[in-house]
Structure formats: C-alpha cells, structure tokens
Enzyme design. Structure first.
Site, PDB file in Angstrom:
ATOM      1  N   ASN A  89      39.600  31.852  85.270  1.00 43.27           N
ATOM      2  CA  ASN A  89      39.172  33.014  84.488  1.00 43.27           C
ATOM      3  C   ASN A  89      37.666  33.268  84.546  1.00 43.27           C
ATOM      4  O   ASN A  89      37.222  34.404  84.447  1.00 43.27           O
ATOM      5  CB  ASN A  89      39.645  32.899  83.038  1.00 43.27           C
TER       6      ASN A  89
ATOM      7  N   GLU B 175      48.566  30.301  72.539  1.00 40.83           N
ATOM      8  CA  GLU B 175      47.408  31.051  73.013  1.00 40.83           C
ATOM      9  C   GLU B 175      47.832  32.268  73.823  1.00 40.83           C
ATOM     10  O   GLU B 175      48.501  32.133  74.857  1.00 40.83           O
ATOM     11  CB  GLU B 175      46.513  30.152  73.874  1.00 40.83           C
TER      12      GLU B 175
ATOM     13  N   GLU C 113      37.488  20.873  78.365  1.00 37.29           N
ATOM     14  CA  GLU C 113      37.495  22.089  77.559  1.00 37.29           C
ATOM     15  C   GLU C 113      38.834  22.754  77.837  1.00 37.29           C
ATOM     16  O   GLU C 113      39.081  23.260  78.937  1.00 37.29           O
ATOM     17  CB  GLU C 113      36.317  22.990  77.947  1.00 37.29           C
ATOM     18  N   LEU C 114      39.707  22.715  76.823  1.00 43.67           N
ATOM     19  CA  LEU C 114      41.077  23.164  76.999  1.00 43.67           C
ATOM     20  C   LEU C 114      41.304  24.479  76.258  1.00 43.67           C
ATOM     21  O   LEU C 114      40.371  25.174  75.900  1.00 43.67           O
ATOM     22  CB  LEU C 114      42.032  22.068  76.527  1.00 43.67           C
TER      23      LEU C 114
ATOM     24  N   CYS D 127      38.845  31.640  77.105  1.00 42.76           N
ATOM     25  CA  CYS D 127      39.281  30.531  76.259  1.00 42.76           C
ATOM     26  C   CYS D 127      38.800  30.678  74.819  1.00 42.76           C
ATOM     27  O   CYS D 127      39.466  30.224  73.891  1.00 42.76           O
ATOM     28  CB  CYS D 127      38.836  29.197  76.846  1.00 42.76           C
TER      29      CYS D 127
ATOM     30  N   LYS E 286      37.003  20.953  92.325  1.00 41.52           N
ATOM     31  CA  LYS E 286      38.273  21.579  92.727  1.00 41.52           C
ATOM     32  C   LYS E 286      38.436  22.851  91.905  1.00 41.52           C
ATOM     33  O   LYS E 286      38.753  22.808  90.726  1.00 41.52           O
ATOM     34  CB  LYS E 286      39.434  20.610  92.459  1.00 41.52           C
TER      35      LYS E 286
END
Length: 485
Positions: free
Chosen positions: A151, A382, A249-250, A283, A174
């Site tokens: 994103n 989410e 960071e999820l 996020c 990656k």
C-alpha cells in the site's frame, strides 16, 4: 516506463537462477505492467551470504561516513521523484500527487537517519568504587530481513532500509509482489549513492519460501515486517525458533471519536479527505467513526457529500482523486462488508458498489455507511478499502469501551475543542498513536507503531533506530589484578 525487475544481490542486478518470472498487474486496467524475478532457494542463500559480507564492511564505516551516504541517497530519491512516483502510480493505482508525496516522504526517512546515525548515544554509569567503570554501548544487531506491504511501496521499505543502514546493519528487503518497482528504485538509489555491495539486497518471488528461508537462517538476526496480523503472527512464530529480534507494524482498525463540541461538518470534511486517501488502503486509516448522537446528521451528511464528489480513475490521469484498489481480493472483501452491514440495518449514504462506468480495474465507489451496528463485519475486521462506517454514541465511558473493544491498537483519533476532554480521550484510547483534531500522523521524526495485535517496536523518529541496535554493558576494573613483575 515500467520494466521487468531482477534481483539485487551483492551490488548487482541479476535474473533469478531458475529464470522464472511473474507478472505485475496494473490495478486500473488489469493488464500486465512487467514481471518480477522469482527467487529460488539458491538466490535466497546468495542474498544471505552477500548480506553477511556486506554487514562486515558496512558496520566499520564511521558514523559520519554512513550519514553522508544516506544523505546522498535521499538527494537521489528527490532528484528521481517523477520517475519513482510514476512507477508507483502504475503499480498501485494511487493518484500521482499522492505518489509524489510518498516518494518525498521516503527520501525524508533517509535524511532523518542520516542525522540519527550520528546520535546513537551510549551511557556512563557511575561505579560504586573508585576502581570500577561501567558503560553501555550500542552495536548494530547484524543482518536484517525485512518485509514490506504494497500500500505504501516506497515509504514502508524506506523506513526499514534507512533505519537499518543508519544503525550499521545490512538488509535484505522483500517488497510485496503487487508493487515492487518503487522499492527497487530505492535500492538503486542506495547503490548509486555509494553504499557498499551487500549492505542492501532485494528479493522478489514466493513470499512464504523467502520468508521462511531468511528467518530460519542463523545469519539473520533481526526481522522487520509491515503486513497483516495473520502474516505477522506467522513470522513471529518463525522468528521465535531462532530468538530473533523482531519489530512489526501490523493491521489496525482506527477508531475516530467526534465529541459534541466541534463543527461536525468541518470535521467530516477532514475525516473524509483522509479516509479515502490511497483508496482507504492505509494501516492508520480512520475506519470506525463514533459520532456523538447530537452531531450525527451533520457529520454523516457532510461526509457523504465529500464521498460523492470524488473523481475516480487511473492515477496518472488529470484530476483523479481516488484510484482503484490494489487487487481483486480486497475488492471482494469490501463488497462483502457492505452487504453484511446493510443486512444488519446500516444505510448506504454514498457509494456502495463498483462504478458502472468502469468495465476494468479494481475500482469501488467511495462508500459511506450510516448507523452501522457494532456487530457488523466492517466494525470488527479491518476494512482495507474506501468504506467509512459511521455510528453514534451518547456518553464518554460508553464510547471508550467500544473504541477499545477490538484486539487492534495502531492508531486512533479524537475531535474535541475541550482540552481536558481531548487529553483524557487521547490517553484512554488503547493505541500506539493518537491524532487530536489531526489525522496526518506519519512523519519521519515521530515514532510509528502500535500495541496489542497491531504490532511491536517503532519505525521512524529517534526510537526507530533502536530496534536495529543491541545494547552492550561493559564493566572495567582499572586497577591491575595482582602485582606486576
């Protein structure tokens, strides 16, 4: 403009050893833009060896030398902003103005850590006796394996690459397969700035294979990931076997609490502009709007008005304010959330479907849902897309309980002109970041990250470099042991 991408290992671009590739798709047209190389296990092992050698070299650079090269990288990114932003718009669909802003924000990360690398301070501890000296020094953790999401395909890798290099670590990055070219451009800038071979390496291909092989290797001592909660949990399990240092960071599900002492229409316009940025695929996007019942009609009406006025289209086209979603699976999820909410009694105030005028691309109308019950899917999971669920509340304790009810804790927002109320609410929200009468949180100089299932560690700010360092305590006895002959 868009071209096929190879791997970058040990200072060289190379094809995957198995020669396999995979398409990168334009989300606005669903047509192929180019290909990425599909790394094999041998390629991953080559990247590990290169990073190990690169670390041995890079860690011995003086801090001012590291700083100069990071600053040069920032300068090169800014010189190439139009090229990088165009690549980003093509692979993500985001409007070109947003892509330019992100590219400059990525450059800011390198500039910030160019300065921060000079300020990795240790500590002197006063000894209990005259012959004892104690100190704490910070040393680079080693080789870093980093995984970023699609994103924000330049900013997210930049936070990891710049911080790792600033600390003296080497890194294997990656990127997401949906949007790899933006990250490749950063890697090229690092190389062109003079950062030595092996300090930065770039792999594309099968995410599961690459992640498992990197994280299981004893060469990797630190793992950084930006992604979904399920992906983060799986990586955490892999890292546990080798007791790796981890930051992640999820996902989030940002609550927005609008109290009764504000101009509801003005707040709605601010919220809507942020909600539909990057097609809602952010996020820290505001995703649950709790509006005091006395302000609901004004807030919901103004929010829907903004949504209806946004121009959809291909990110490179003039005047486009919102592009497509990044992939078909996200589009399907948003459709399911709208259907579920409506079935539970929510009303569609704007949007709610794919635009009929567009026959290709992953487009979805900017959507506003009113009076959405808390049990709706969009209020529990989410909504990574252009959908804004609005509900009401009556009193403070009630809304804080509802806002904190989920396992996520990334970002939250408060709107109130009452200093006491706003301060109390900002402290009571169970999140890692809070905006008070403000929605633009991300900046190079501030720590970015969450709590609960939204992750651990911080990126950005003076705290960001600490996740790439190990503290070492040294105690020295300055009096000789025994008698010298």
């Amino acid at each position: 403009m868009y071209h096929d991408l190879n791997l970058f290992i040990g200072g060289e671009w190379r094809a995957a050893s198995g020669k396999a590739t995979r398409n990168v798709t334009d989300p606005a047209t669903e047509e192929a833009l180019g290909t990425i190389a599909m790394a094999t296990e041998d390629d991953v092992d080559a990247a590990l060896a290169a990073a190990q050698s690169g670390f041995a070299t890079w860690r011995r650079f003086g801090t001012w030398d590291r700083a100069a090269l990071l600053r040069k990288t920032a300068d090169l990114i800014r010189e190439r902003v139009e090229t990088i932003a165009t690549l980003m718009s093509l692979e993500t669909g985001k409007p070109i103005a947003e892509a330019r802003g992100e590219t400059n924000a990525a450059a800011d990360q390198f500039e910030w850590y160019a300065e921060e690398t000079k300020r990795i301070y240790g500590q002197i501890i006063e000894g209990r006796t005259g012959e004892s000296r104690m100190s704490v020094i910070y040393q680079p953790v080693g080789v870093v394996a980093a995984f970023s999401a699609w994103n924000f395909p330049a900013l997210l890798p930049a936070r990891k690459i710049a911080a790792a290099l600033g600390a003296g670590c080497s890194i294997i990055i990656k990127p997401a397969g949906e949007a790899p070219a933006s990250c490749a451009a950063l890697v090229a800038a690092c190389h062109d700035a003079g950062i030595p071979a092996g300090a930065v390496n770039f792999l594309t291909g099968n995410s599961s294979m690459i992640a498992e092989r990197l994280i299981r290797s004893p060469i990797v001592r630190k793992v950084s990931v930006t992604g979904s909660v399920p992906v983060g949990k799986e990586i955490l399990r892999l890292a546990a076997d080798g007791v790796k240092k981890v930051s992640m960071e999820l996902g989030g599900h940002g609550p927005v609490v609008i109290f009764d002492d504000v101009d509801a229409e003005a707040v709605a316009r601010t919220c809507a502009a942020t909600k539909f940025r990057n097609c809602g695929q952010v996020c820290i996007s505001p995703t649950r709007f709790y509006v005091h019942e006395s302000q609901y009609e004004a807030f919901a009406g103004a929010f829907a008005e903004v949504a209806k006025g946004l121009k959809l289209g291909r990110g490179l086209d003039d005047g486009v304010q919102m592009g497509p979603m990044a992939n078909r699976r996200g589009l399907t999820t948003i459709e399911e959330m709208v259907s579920d909410a409506v079935g539970l009694g929510a009303s569609v105030l704007a949007g709610g479907a794919r635009p009929k005028s567009m026959n290709a691309g992953y487009f979805f109308e900017p959507t506003v849902l009113g009076q959405v019950p808390d049990e709706a899917l969009v209020m529990r999971e989410e909504p990574f897309g252009p959908i804004a669920p609005i509900t009401t509340f009556r009193d403070y304790d009630e809304v804080m309980e509802r806002a904190n009810a989920l396992p996520f804790g990334l970002a939250g927002y408060v709107f109130s002109n009452n200093l006491s109320l706003a301060t109390r609410a900002s402290e009571d929200l169970e999140v890692g970041m809070v905006g008070v009468n403000e929605m633009l949180l991300a900046t190079a100089e501030a720590p970015f990250g969450g709590i609960k299932e939204s992750g651990m560690g911080r990126e950005g700010g003076s705290l960001g470099v600490m996740d790439y360092l190990n503290p070492k305590y040294v105690r020295t006895r300055i009096e000789p042991i025994g008698r010298q002959s």
